[in-house]
Design a protein around this motif. Structure first.
Motif, short mmCIF file in Angstrom:
data_model
loop_
_atom_site.label_atom_id
_atom_site.label_comp_id
_atom_site.label_asym_id
_atom_site.label_seq_id
_atom_site.Cartn_x
_atom_site.Cartn_y
_atom_site.Cartn_z
N VAL A 158 1.07 -1.43 -0.11
CA VAL A 158 -0.25 0.01 0.15
C VAL A 158 0.49 1.57 -0.43
O VAL A 158 0.78 2.13 -0.21
N TRP A 159 1.91 1.51 0.84
CA TRP A 159 2.63 2.41 0.92
C TRP A 159 3.52 2.92 -0.37
O TRP A 159 4.13 3.69 -0.57
N THR A 160 3.49 2.04 -1.79
CA THR A 160 4.40 2.42 -2.61
C THR A 160 3.54 2.29 -3.80
O THR A 160 3.89 2.87 -4.74
N MET A 161 1.73 2.44 -3.73
CA MET A 161 1.42 2.48 -5.25
C MET A 161 1.25 3.69 -5.39
O MET A 161 1.16 4.77 -4.92
N GLY A 162 1.95 3.56 -6.68
CA GLY A 162 0.93 4.83 -7.67
C GLY A 162 -0.18 6.10 -7.13
O GLY A 162 -0.28 6.70 -7.62
N GLY A 163 -1.01 5.09 -7.66
CA GLY A 163 -2.40 5.48 -7.74
C GLY A 163 -2.94 5.66 -9.43
O GLY A 163 -1.61 5.11 -10.29
N LEU A 164 -3.41 6.51 -9.89
CA LEU A 164 -4.23 6.11 -10.87
C LEU A 164 -3.01 7.81 -11.71
O LEU A 164 -3.00 7.48 -12.83
N SER A 165 -2.50 7.97 -10.77
CA SER A 165 -1.37 9.16 -11.39
C SER A 165 0.31 8.88 -12.16
O SER A 165 0.95 8.93 -12.58
N GLY A 166 0.31 7.57 -11.50
CA GLY A 166 1.64 6.41 -11.60
C GLY A 166 2.38 7.46 -10.55
O GLY A 166 2.37 7.95 -10.19
N HIS A 167 3.53 6.31 -11.02
CA HIS A 167 5.29 6.74 -10.20
C HIS A 167 6.38 7.30 -10.95
O HIS A 167 6.21 6.40 -12.11
N PRO A 168 7.11 8.30 -10.55
CA PRO A 168 7.89 8.99 -11.95
C PRO A 168 8.85 8.26 -11.25
O PRO A 168 10.04 7.96 -12.14
N ALA A 169 8.72 7.38 -10.18
CA ALA A 169 9.59 6.58 -10.32
C ALA A 169 10.42 5.27 -11.33
O ALA A 169 11.45 4.82 -11.04
N ARG A 170 8.49 4.60 -12.10
CA ARG A 170 9.08 4.12 -12.86
C ARG A 170 10.28 3.72 -13.89
O ARG A 170 10.07 5.17 -14.38
N ALA A 171 11.11 3.42 -14.57
CA ALA A 171 12.31 3.18 -15.39
C ALA A 171 12.13 2.35 -16.65
O ALA A 171 11.07 1.97 -16.67
N ALA A 172 12.68 2.97 -17.74
CA ALA A 172 11.88 2.88 -19.09
C ALA A 172 12.37 1.81 -19.14
O ALA A 172 11.73 0.77 -20.10
N ALA A 173 13.55 0.91 -18.43
CA ALA A 173 13.51 -0.95 -18.65
C ALA A 173 12.59 -1.30 -19.02
O ALA A 173 12.11 -2.10 -19.52
N TYR A 174 11.78 -1.58 -17.68
CA TYR A 174 10.31 -2.24 -17.54
C TYR A 174 9.73 -2.03 -18.37
O TYR A 174 8.75 -3.63 -19.74
N ASP A 175 8.91 -0.64 -18.86
CA ASP A 175 8.92 -0.72 -20.53
C ASP A 175 9.12 -1.29 -21.83
O ASP A 175 8.33 -1.71 -21.96
N GLU A 176 10.26 -1.19 -21.89
CA GLU A 176 10.91 -1.78 -22.94
C GLU A 176 10.93 -3.47 -22.51
O GLU A 176 10.77 -4.18 -23.61
N LEU A 177 10.42 -3.39 -21.51
CA LEU A 177 10.90 -5.07 -21.55
C LEU A 177 9.18 -5.87 -21.73
O LEU A 177 8.63 -6.35 -22.74
#
Length: 321
Positions: free
Chosen positions: A65-84
């Motif tokens: 719960v303490w790390t959830m980004g909600g509807l707006s997401g988290h800026p911490a997400r890295a491009a590598a994961y989206d690339e995968l």
């Protein structure tokens, strides 16, 4: 994939993402706080005294719960994961389902603490064939910290897959309902449902009933329990009407409700017997066992009829049988 060479080449590329960052330097959008703890405990029916008062701690299972980004997401997400994920999409594995998670709790969190986190891609499996279809399991590992101290580890696994093709037939079969996750903790509940019985756990130490089924009592910590058969009557505590997404095995719109049972526990299920737009908080309901197919029976909640006591229901079943 078109050939074994292509499959091997794709798997090699996917394996190259192992150990890469999926999110870095993330910060929880809110500090650990009592209102969120209270909402969680009310939703879960968890009344353990450790989660209230001036020395309260957060329930360990609230970790994510303490790390959830909600509807707006988290800026911490890295491009590598989206690339995968993009690579898997391009290979035809366009569907996704969450399969399981594992958590470790070095110490409890306390109100006021600020949680930071980093996530890595821990593993990408070889190509696997499942009942849903063929694809790859992707596991991420998130480490949560307060300052420099590790306070939790969360592993989350998804399956990115290409849906299996159904065999052609003159008349296509209706898609099967998703299967509930049955494990050693809740197998007794689902066996009861199969038999047309609604079984509730009861702690033998403090006699408190509980649902969903758990390995230990969330009130006194007792590990021993027995079961009681619920009468099967209750009323709607809250509900939602599902319009989207449109899953093949479902016919939206339909109402899903949290039911207050007479025995003092709450249970989720579909409300039947009245139109979805007539469901209201406080609506009386009784359990009914809906046979979905030869392998699956589900408890649903019928409204608009006289509530039955357990002896009434048994008498009706005997008369019908």
């Amino acid at each position: 994939m078109d050939s074994d060479v292509d499959t091997e080449a794709l798997t090699a590329r996917l394996k190259g993402f192992e150990g890469r960052t999926a999110a870095t330097g993330g910060t929880g959008k809110d500090p650990v706080n009592l209102p969120m703890i209270r909402h969680w405990c009310e939703a879960m029916g968890d009344t353990h005294p450790a989660y209230t008062g001036p020395d309260a701690i957060a329930p360990p299972t609230m970790l994510q719960v303490w790390t959830m980004g909600g509807l707006s997401g988290h800026p911490a997400r890295a491009a590598a994961y989206d690339e995968l994920l993009g690579l898997l999409d391009a290979a035809g594995f366009t569907s996704v389902v969450a399969t399981d998670c594992e958590q470790e709790y070095p110490r409890p969190l306390r109100p006021g603490e600020e949680v930071t986190f980093d996530t890595v891609v821990e593993s990408v499996s070889d190509r696997k064939t499942t009942r849903l279809g063929t694809g790859h399991f992707v596991t991420t590992r998130t480490e949560l910290r307060v300052g420099a101290e590790l306070v939790g580890t969360h592993r989350f696994r998804i399956l990115k897959y290409a849906p299996a093709r159904r065999p052609s037939a003159r008349e296509p079969d209706r898609p099967r309902r998703p299967r509930p996750v049955v494990n050693r903790d809740n197998a007794g509940f689902w066996e009861g449902v199969r038999q047309g019985r609604l079984l509730i756990q009861r702690c033998t130490a403090c006699t408190r009933p509980r649902h969903p089924w758990l390995p230990g009592c969330n009130a006194c910590g007792g590990q021993d329990w027995d079961t009681v058969e619920a009468v099967g009557t209750g009323h709607v505590h809250s509900y939602v009407v599902m319009h989207h997404p449109r899953f093949p095995a479902f016919d939206p719109p339909y109402a899903v409700a949290l039911i207050d049972l007479a025995e003092g526990v709450r249970m989720l299920g579909n409300v039947v017997g009245v139109p979805y737009d007539k469901v209201r908080v406080g609506l009386p309901v009784r359990v009914e066992f809906q046979v979905c197919d030869e392998e699956l029976t589900l408890p649903v909640w019928r409204a608009g009829e006289k509530e039955l006591t357990l002896p009434d229901r048994r008498a009706g079943e005997e008369a019908a049988g």
